[in-house]
Design an enzyme around this catalytic site. Structure first.
Site, PDB file in Angstrom:
ATOM      1  N   GLN A 128       7.034 -27.938 -20.379  1.00 30.56           N
ATOM      2  CA  GLN A 128       7.357 -26.612 -20.912  1.00 30.56           C
ATOM      3  C   GLN A 128       8.225 -25.811 -19.932  1.00 30.56           C
ATOM      4  OE1 GLN A 128       5.327 -25.881 -24.005  1.00 30.56           O
ATOM      5  NE2 GLN A 128       7.059 -24.540 -24.375  1.00 30.56           N
ATOM      6  N   LYS A 143       0.615 -24.007 -20.479  1.00 25.10           N
ATOM      7  CA  LYS A 143       0.043 -24.638 -21.685  1.00 25.10           C
ATOM      8  C   LYS A 143      -1.471 -24.523 -21.599  1.00 25.10           C
ATOM      9  CE  LYS A 143       1.489 -26.979 -25.315  1.00 25.10           C
ATOM     10  NZ  LYS A 143       2.807 -26.959 -25.984  1.00 25.10           N
ATOM     11  N   ASP A 183       0.188 -24.985 -31.072  1.00 28.27           N
ATOM     12  CA  ASP A 183       0.600 -26.380 -30.844  1.00 28.27           C
ATOM     13  C   ASP A 183      -0.272 -27.186 -31.815  1.00 28.27           C
ATOM     14  OD1 ASP A 183       2.313 -28.058 -28.736  1.00 28.27           O
ATOM     15  OD2 ASP A 183       0.460 -29.169 -29.041  1.00 28.27           O
ATOM     16  N   THR A 226      10.545 -24.727 -34.931  1.00 28.58           N
ATOM     17  CA  THR A 226      10.622 -25.988 -34.175  1.00 28.58           C
ATOM     18  C   THR A 226      11.326 -27.050 -35.018  1.00 28.58           C
ATOM     19  OG1 THR A 226       8.548 -25.367 -33.130  1.00 28.58           O
ATOM     20  CG2 THR A 226       9.310 -27.603 -32.765  1.00 28.58           C
TER      21      THR A 226
HETATM   22  P1  NDP Z   1       0.144 -29.829 -36.254  1.00 27.54           P
HETATM   23  O1  NDP Z   1      -1.250 -29.747 -35.814  1.00 27.54           O
HETATM   24  O2  NDP Z   1       0.675 -28.847 -37.221  1.00 27.54           O
HETATM   25  O3  NDP Z   1       0.466 -31.281 -36.825  1.00 27.54           O
HETATM   26  C1  NDP Z   1       0.266 -32.419 -36.058  1.00 27.54           C
HETATM   27  C2  NDP Z   1       0.590 -33.638 -36.893  1.00 27.54           C
HETATM   28  O4  NDP Z   1       0.617 -34.792 -36.040  1.00 27.54           O
HETATM   29  C3  NDP Z   1      -0.454 -33.929 -37.945  1.00 27.54           C
HETATM   30  O5  NDP Z   1       0.132 -34.570 -39.031  1.00 27.54           O
HETATM   31  C4  NDP Z   1      -1.410 -34.860 -37.200  1.00 27.54           C
HETATM   32  O6  NDP Z   1      -2.191 -35.677 -38.033  1.00 27.54           O
HETATM   33  C5  NDP Z   1      -0.447 -35.688 -36.391  1.00 27.54           C
HETATM   34  N1  NDP Z   1      -1.123 -36.164 -35.190  1.00 27.54           N
HETATM   35  C6  NDP Z   1      -1.675 -35.411 -34.214  1.00 27.54           C
HETATM   36  N2  NDP Z   1      -2.254 -36.173 -33.275  1.00 27.54           N
HETATM   37  C7  NDP Z   1      -2.063 -37.424 -33.666  1.00 27.54           C
HETATM   38  C8  NDP Z   1      -2.418 -38.670 -33.115  1.00 27.54           C
HETATM   39  N3  NDP Z   1      -3.093 -38.762 -31.949  1.00 27.54           N
HETATM   40  N4  NDP Z   1      -2.029 -39.776 -33.785  1.00 27.54           N
HETATM   41  C9  NDP Z   1      -1.345 -39.685 -34.942  1.00 27.54           C
HETATM   42  N5  NDP Z   1      -0.988 -38.533 -35.530  1.00 27.54           N
HETATM   43  C10 NDP Z   1      -1.334 -37.427 -34.897  1.00 27.54           C
HETATM   44  O7  NDP Z   1       1.006 -29.788 -34.897  1.00 27.54           O
HETATM   45  P2  NDP Z   1       2.543 -29.446 -34.692  1.00 27.54           P
HETATM   46  O8  NDP Z   1       3.346 -29.901 -35.845  1.00 27.54           O
HETATM   47  O9  NDP Z   1       2.635 -28.048 -34.248  1.00 27.54           O
HETATM   48  O10 NDP Z   1       2.875 -30.341 -33.416  1.00 27.54           O
HETATM   49  C11 NDP Z   1       3.388 -31.669 -33.525  1.00 27.54           C
HETATM   50  C12 NDP Z   1       4.074 -32.043 -32.211  1.00 27.54           C
HETATM   51  O11 NDP Z   1       5.149 -31.135 -31.960  1.00 27.54           O
HETATM   52  C13 NDP Z   1       3.182 -31.978 -30.974  1.00 27.54           C
HETATM   53  O12 NDP Z   1       3.595 -32.985 -30.075  1.00 27.54           O
HETATM   54  C14 NDP Z   1       3.507 -30.609 -30.383  1.00 27.54           C
HETATM   55  O13 NDP Z   1       3.251 -30.560 -29.000  1.00 27.54           O
HETATM   56  C15 NDP Z   1       5.004 -30.546 -30.668  1.00 27.54           C
HETATM   57  N6  NDP Z   1       5.602 -29.214 -30.684  1.00 27.54           N
HETATM   58  C16 NDP Z   1       5.113 -28.207 -31.470  1.00 27.54           C
HETATM   59  C17 NDP Z   1       5.729 -26.977 -31.478  1.00 27.54           C
HETATM   60  C18 NDP Z   1       5.275 -25.882 -32.380  1.00 27.54           C
HETATM   61  O14 NDP Z   1       5.939 -24.828 -32.374  1.00 27.54           O
HETATM   62  N7  NDP Z   1       4.227 -26.036 -33.150  1.00 27.54           N
HETATM   63  C19 NDP Z   1       6.875 -26.694 -30.608  1.00 27.54           C
HETATM   64  C20 NDP Z   1       7.366 -27.839 -29.880  1.00 27.54           C
HETATM   65  C21 NDP Z   1       6.718 -29.036 -29.917  1.00 27.54           C
HETATM   66  P3  NDP Z   1      -3.763 -35.339 -38.248  1.00 27.54           P
HETATM   67  O15 NDP Z   1      -3.785 -34.092 -39.072  1.00 27.54           O
HETATM   68  O16 NDP Z   1      -4.314 -36.524 -38.926  1.00 27.54           O
HETATM   69  O17 NDP Z   1      -4.332 -35.133 -36.867  1.00 27.54           O
HETATM   70  O1  2IT Z   2       5.544 -27.251 -27.160  1.00 29.33           O
HETATM   71  C1  2IT Z   2       5.980 -26.118 -27.466  1.00 29.33           C
HETATM   72  O2  2IT Z   2       7.086 -25.736 -27.104  1.00 29.33           O
HETATM   73  C2  2IT Z   2       5.136 -25.263 -28.300  1.00 29.33           C
HETATM   74  N1  2IT Z   2       4.057 -25.693 -28.716  1.00 29.33           N
HETATM   75  C3  2IT Z   2       5.556 -23.868 -28.621  1.00 29.33           C
HETATM   76  C4  2IT Z   2       5.164 -22.932 -27.516  1.00 29.33           C
HETATM   77  C5  2IT Z   2       5.421 -21.463 -27.766  1.00 29.33           C
HETATM   78  O3  2IT Z   2       5.079 -20.692 -26.862  1.00 29.33           O
HETATM   79  O4  2IT Z   2       5.948 -21.077 -28.812  1.00 29.33           O
END
Ligand code: NDP
Ligand code: 2IT
Length: 462
Positions: A128, A143, A183, A226
């Site tokens: 981050q 984080k 997240d 994102t």
């Molecule tokens: P959500 O909780 O909204 O969604 C996560 C998704 O990934 C779900 O479909 C989940 O399935 C799946 N998932 C999670 N863990 C696992 C695993 N161990 N194996 C397989 N599938 C998995 O999270 P986000 O969409 O917010 O985040 C997704 C990724 O993006 C993460 O790596 C996060 O760090 C990154 N990210 C998020 C940001 C944000 O603004 N939200 C910004 C930048 C990066 P299930 O429901 O079955 O667990």
């Molecule tokens: O991994 C990421 O950049 C996030 N989960 C978003 C963090 C934030 O402060 O919006």
């Protein structure tokens, strides 16, 4: 003082950051952070780029900037007790790792997932720092999260957990100190409960969290940011390859916040997402994923992706999330979790003709997978750069909160697009300047590191 510190560092030995010194450095990181394999992986990737920078900028080596960066400024671990719907006492562990405040208040999300332990939070916080530096906005890196699993919990249980989590976290955060967000497992519902408790405990209404509801300080586009940002970034990569999204087959892993809005933007730009997943398996819909169905299942009903095939007869559900990378595609957008593409999956993608990979998740590709993509000429957009649109829009939310105003959707979206294009340019320029033309991994690390390093140098040994 700096001389004294340097006497045990690489500069004293007259070596900038040689392979030998890098190996010793990594051995120390591993010894001081035992068992935190994801953190080791994230540091090792940046270390390769720092080696190049230290050779050009010996003053950064002498000030031992990277050695300082791998040590979080502060790490907080705490007990989170709560009572479930059956009246039983439950105990989880809470974390907030405040990694770097060199260029702004600590900023980064909270992850609620049973796999969370210190090593996961530290890898995310470390990444981050560089990501936030690339956004062009003034935010440091941090984080947090918990091993709490929101899946299968009632709204009331989630509320009680969030309130208990904030009962400790509130004393460490603040709009000018540390600003958490969402997240994995933390979305609008959780941010609402966390914000409510912070407000009650401090008697202040401030921009202490981002991803807030639109009626109480949230920003338009933060929900979409994102995923949209990822697609804007990959658009730049495609443009440099003389390609665009039209008619392209795309595979997006995950079906959460990032995956859903990446899919929406891909469809808007003429591409076709044919597969999505969750931790139980993946769906393939060659006609193109029907996003309304996915959103109903995931955002409204909090259901499982396998339910998609009940609504879409032509689609298939296959158990096991790993298999999604066997679905042939032109562009892959891993948007679920860390290390979801290993060497074998990368080789399969390459064999099936994949031309570009954009990382929506944090560190979704293993080091071996990255090498395979780069050696095979697959354009590769690393997470620090490609998924920075979420936190960048969080910074835009902080700006609006400070000014006590709200920009229109188009205004925030325009700013997001400008930021993603700027990040792409920073990466390509830095890669070029260091003889790594086209290598966006090196470019993102070098540009992000340099910004934070210069701030640390200016601020002295603190
Ligand atoms: P959500 O909780 O909204 O969604 C996560 C998704 O990934 C779900 O479909 C989940 O399935 C799946 N998932 C999670 N863990 C696992 C695993 N161990 N194996 C397989 N599938 C998995 O999270 P986000 O969409 O917010 O985040 C997704 C990724 O993006 C993460 O790596 C996060 O760090 C990154 N990210 C998020 C940001 C944000 O603004 N939200 C910004 C930048 C990066 P299930 O429901 O079955 O667990
Ligand atoms: O991994 C990421 O950049 C996030 N989960 C978003 C963090 C934030 O402060 O919006």
């Amino acid at each position: 003082m700096i001389e004294e510190v340097a006497s045990s560092g690489p500069a004293a030995a007259g070596e900038a950051f040689t392979d030998r010194y890098r190996d010793e450095f990594m051995a120390q990181v591993k010894a001081k952070n035992p068992g935190e394999v994801e953190f080791h992986q994230a540091v090792a990737e940046v270390a390769e780029s720092v080696q190049l920078i230290y050779q050009k900028r010996p003053e950064l080596a002498k000030a031992r900037i990277f050695e300082r960066m791998v040590e979080p400024e502060r790490q907080i671990m705490f007990r989170v007790p709560w009572v479930d719907d059956q009246g039983r006492v439950q105990i989880n562990r809470g974390f907030r790792v405040e990694f770097s405040s060199a260029i702004g208040p600590y900023k980064g999300g909270l992850r609620f997932h049973p796999s969370v332990y210190l090593g996961i939070i530290k890898f995310l916080g470390f990444e981050q720092v560089f990501k936030n530096a690339l956004t062009t906005t003034p935010i440091g890196g941090g984080k947090g999260g918990s091993d709490f699993d929101p899946k299968g919990k009632s709204d009331n249980e989630v509320m009680r957990f969030c309130h208990s989590f904030m009962n400790e976290l509130f004393r460490h955060i603040g709009p000018d100190t540390d600003v958490p967000a969402g997240d994995i497992g933390v979305g609008g519902r959780e941010i609402g409960f966390l914000f409510g408790q912070y407000k009650k405990l401090t008697n202040t209404f401030t921009g202490v969290l981002t991803g807030k509801g639109l009626g109480w300080g949230g920003s338009l586009v933060r929900t979409e940011a994102t995923g949209y940002g990822l697609v804007y970034f990959v658009s730049q990569m495609l443009q440099d390859m003389g390609m665009d999204w039209k008619g392209r087959k795309v595979v997006v892993s995950g079906s959460g916040n990032v995956a859903i809005y990446a899919t929406q933007k891909v469809h808007e730009l003429g591409g076709k997402v044919v597969a999505m997943s969750d931790s139980g398996g993946y769906i393939v819909d060659e006609a193109g994923i029907d996003l309304d169905t996915v959103r109903r299942i995931k955002e409204v009903e909090r259901g499982r992706i396998r339910e998609y095939v009940d609504a879409r007869r032509g689609a298939q559900f296959i158990e096991g999330w790993e298999g999604i990378w066997t679905v042939p595609c032109d562009i892959a957008l891993p948007s679920a979790t860390q290390n979801e593409i290993d060497g074998k999956a990368a080789r399969t993608l390459v064999t099936n003709g994949c031309k570009a990979v954009g990382e929506g998740a944090n560190m979704p590709s293993t080091p071996e997978a990255i090498d395979i993509f780069q050696d095979s000429g697959v354009a590769f957009g690393p997470a620090k750069a490609a998924n920075a649109g979420g936190v960048a829009t969080s910074a835009l939310e902080m700006m609006q909160n400070s000014m006590r105003l709200s920009w229109h959707f188009d205004e925030v979206d325009r700013r997001l697009r400008v930021i993603m294009n700027d990040i792409y340019k920073q990466c390509t320029d830095a890669a070029e300047a260091f003889g790594k033309s086209g290598n966006l991994v090196a470019g993102a690390n070098i540009a992000g590191f340099t910004k934070v390093a210069d701030a640390m140098l200016a601020q002295g040994v603190v």
